[in-house]
Write a protein that holds these residues in place. Structure first.
Motif, PDB file in Angstrom:
ATOM      1  N   GLU A  59       1.004  -1.220   0.158  1.00  0.00           N
ATOM      2  CA  GLU A  59      -0.007  -0.140   0.008  1.00  0.00           C
ATOM      3  C   GLU A  59       0.789   1.255  -0.039  1.00  0.00           C
ATOM      4  N   ASP A  60       1.937   1.327   0.801  1.00  0.00           N
ATOM      5  CA  ASP A  60       2.753   2.404   0.834  1.00  0.00           C
ATOM      6  C   ASP A  60       3.606   2.535  -0.621  1.00  0.00           C
ATOM      7  N   LYS A  61       3.855   1.376  -1.345  1.00  0.00           N
ATOM      8  CA  LYS A  61       4.310   1.523  -2.404  1.00  0.00           C
ATOM      9  C   LYS A  61       3.545   2.031  -3.564  1.00  0.00           C
ATOM     10  N   LYS A  62       2.156   1.768  -3.314  1.00  0.00           N
ATOM     11  CA  LYS A  62       1.243   2.249  -4.226  1.00  0.00           C
ATOM     12  C   LYS A  62       1.243   3.657  -4.346  1.00  0.00           C
ATOM     13  N   GLU A  63       1.100   4.296  -2.672  1.00  0.00           N
ATOM     14  CA  GLU A  63       0.925   5.595  -2.605  1.00  0.00           C
ATOM     15  C   GLU A  63       1.898   6.296  -3.092  1.00  0.00           C
ATOM     16  N   ALA A  64       3.225   5.949  -2.862  1.00  0.00           N
ATOM     17  CA  ALA A  64       4.504   6.569  -3.164  1.00  0.00           C
ATOM     18  C   ALA A  64       4.612   6.710  -4.835  1.00  0.00           C
ATOM     19  N   ASP A  65       4.046   5.687  -5.521  1.00  0.00           N
ATOM     20  CA  ASP A  65       3.830   5.717  -6.961  1.00  0.00           C
ATOM     21  C   ASP A  65       2.889   6.572  -7.422  1.00  0.00           C
ATOM     22  N   ARG A  66       1.790   6.668  -6.690  1.00  0.00           N
ATOM     23  CA  ARG A  66       0.552   7.462  -7.010  1.00  0.00           C
ATOM     24  C   ARG A  66       1.000   9.214  -6.850  1.00  0.00           C
ATOM     25  N   LEU A  67       1.755   9.264  -5.733  1.00  0.00           N
ATOM     26  CA  LEU A  67       2.318  10.724  -5.418  1.00  0.00           C
ATOM     27  C   LEU A  67       3.439  11.119  -6.607  1.00  0.00           C
ATOM     28  N   LEU A  97      10.745  23.215  -9.647  1.00  0.00           N
ATOM     29  CA  LEU A  97      11.120  22.017 -10.570  1.00  0.00           C
ATOM     30  C   LEU A  97      12.228  21.319  -9.816  1.00  0.00           C
ATOM     31  N   GLU A  98      13.406  22.160  -9.355  1.00  0.00           N
ATOM     32  CA  GLU A  98      14.558  21.544  -8.912  1.00  0.00           C
ATOM     33  C   GLU A  98      14.135  20.556  -7.741  1.00  0.00           C
ATOM     34  N   ARG A  99      13.251  20.792  -6.826  1.00  0.00           N
ATOM     35  CA  ARG A  99      12.782  20.227  -5.637  1.00  0.00           C
ATOM     36  C   ARG A  99      12.015  18.937  -6.201  1.00  0.00           C
ATOM     37  N   ILE A 100      11.259  18.975  -7.150  1.00  0.00           N
ATOM     38  CA  ILE A 100      10.411  17.912  -7.997  1.00  0.00           C
ATOM     39  C   ILE A 100      11.259  16.885  -8.214  1.00  0.00           C
ATOM     40  N   ASP A 101      12.506  17.331  -9.037  1.00  0.00           N
ATOM     41  CA  ASP A 101      13.362  16.474  -9.639  1.00  0.00           C
ATOM     42  C   ASP A 101      14.230  15.621  -8.534  1.00  0.00           C
ATOM     43  N   GLU A 102      14.551  16.402  -7.559  1.00  0.00           N
ATOM     44  CA  GLU A 102      15.344  15.774  -6.684  1.00  0.00           C
ATOM     45  C   GLU A 102      14.535  14.825  -5.655  1.00  0.00           C
ATOM     46  N   ARG A 103      13.204  14.906  -5.737  1.00  0.00           N
ATOM     47  CA  ARG A 103      12.180  14.062  -4.977  1.00  0.00           C
ATOM     48  C   ARG A 103      12.012  12.841  -5.918  1.00  0.00           C
ATOM     49  N   LEU A 104      11.778  13.109  -7.174  1.00  0.00           N
ATOM     50  CA  LEU A 104      11.616  12.023  -8.135  1.00  0.00           C
ATOM     51  C   LEU A 104      12.725  11.164  -8.224  1.00  0.00           C
ATOM     52  N   SER A 105      13.868  11.610  -8.289  1.00  0.00           N
ATOM     53  CA  SER A 105      15.086  10.835  -8.480  1.00  0.00           C
ATOM     54  C   SER A 105      15.337  10.051  -7.201  1.00  0.00           C
ATOM     55  N   LYS A 106      14.667  10.217  -6.078  1.00  0.00           N
ATOM     56  CA  LYS A 106      14.844   9.233  -4.950  1.00  0.00           C
ATOM     57  C   LYS A 106      13.673   8.175  -4.891  1.00  0.00           C
ATOM     58  N   THR A 107      12.668   8.317  -5.821  1.00  0.00           N
ATOM     59  CA  THR A 107      11.547   7.524  -5.968  1.00  0.00           C
ATOM     60  C   THR A 107      12.143   6.290  -6.724  1.00  0.00           C
ATOM     61  N   PRO A 108      11.807   4.979  -5.805  1.00  0.00           N
ATOM     62  CA  PRO A 108      12.105   3.854  -6.390  1.00  0.00           C
ATOM     63  C   PRO A 108      11.429   3.386  -7.885  1.00  0.00           C
TER      64      PRO A 108
END
Length: 233
Positions: A38-46, A222-233
């Motif tokens: 569920e956490d993985k699904k939530e992380a993927d959705r976000l 954009l910089e903050r979002i790119d940083e966050r997305l780069s850490k998303t598995p």
């Protein structure tokens, strides 16, 4: 016999307890796996919503960049009109001077990603997420400021066009780009300079300021979002 029966009973109790422990462990593991899924699904959705919002930001900054460049081009014509020294020759060689208070290039911020994030955060799952809360609060604020600024500009344009239509016989000439003597005389007049002065404030002290601020803010996001997305598995 009694001791043997007691041992058997004790072994049975231990076996039963062991079975219970195994069942409980199995349930805990299953719950843990389910929670992880569920956490993985939530992380993927976000991550999907953040990616969509990022796409919107790229579109917004591109469109706003175009608008800011056009406004910079018009600023020179505004300064010419607002000066007390504009000549007929200068006016005739500055086509933008004739449309400063009657034209506007409208724009609207993209809202798909914002609405997704807003709906996603409505159940308080992500309101502790500083990135998401920043997006939700600042996007709404900038969207409101930009829309209000454009509404004031459009209202002023409507008033100017209405005034020309009802009071100036040369309106048809202007629309057909026939620069008669009457048209030239008006665009060199104090009345036009006064109207241009008000419109300048609406465009450059309001809209231009808001667009520039949003553009700078979007680049940081954009910089903050790119940083966050780069850490998303």
């Amino acid at each position: 016999m009694g001791s043997i029966s007691g041992k058997r009973f004790g072994n049975y109790i231990l076996y039963a307890i062991g079975e219970i422990v195994l069942v409980v462990l199995g349930i805990l593991i299953a719950v843990g796996i389910n929670n992880w899924n569920e956490d993985k699904k939530e992380a993927d959705r976000l991550a999907t919503y953040l990616h969509n919002y990022r796409t919107d930001l790229v579109t917004d900054t591109t469109v706003i960049g175009i608008n800011l460049r056009l406004l910079e081009q018009k600023k020179e014509a505004f300064h010419l009109v607002l000066s007390d020294t504009m000549t007929k020759q200068q006016l005739m060689t500055t086509p933008l001077a004739f449309s400063l208070i009657t034209t506007h290039r409208p724009l609207q911020l993209q809202n798909k990603g914002y609405n997704e994030l807003k709906n996603y955060a409505s159940n308080d799952r992500t309101m502790t997420d500083s990135l998401v809360s920043t997006i939700i609060t600042t996007h709404a604020a900038f969207d409101d400021l930009i829309m209000q600024a454009q509404e004031r500009i459009n209202k002023d344009i409507d008033e100017n066009l209405g005034y020309f239509k009802n009071n100036k016989e040369w309106m048809a000439d202007l629309l057909s780009q026939k620069l008669s003597d009457d048209v030239i005389a008006y665009f060199l007049s104090d009345d036009y300079r006064n109207r241009a002065s008000l419109h300048y404030v609406l465009v450059y002290k309001n809209l231009h300021t808001f667009l520039s601020a949003y553009n700078d803010h979007a680049i940081g996001l954009l910089e903050r979002i790119d940083e966050r997305l780069s850490k998303t598995p």
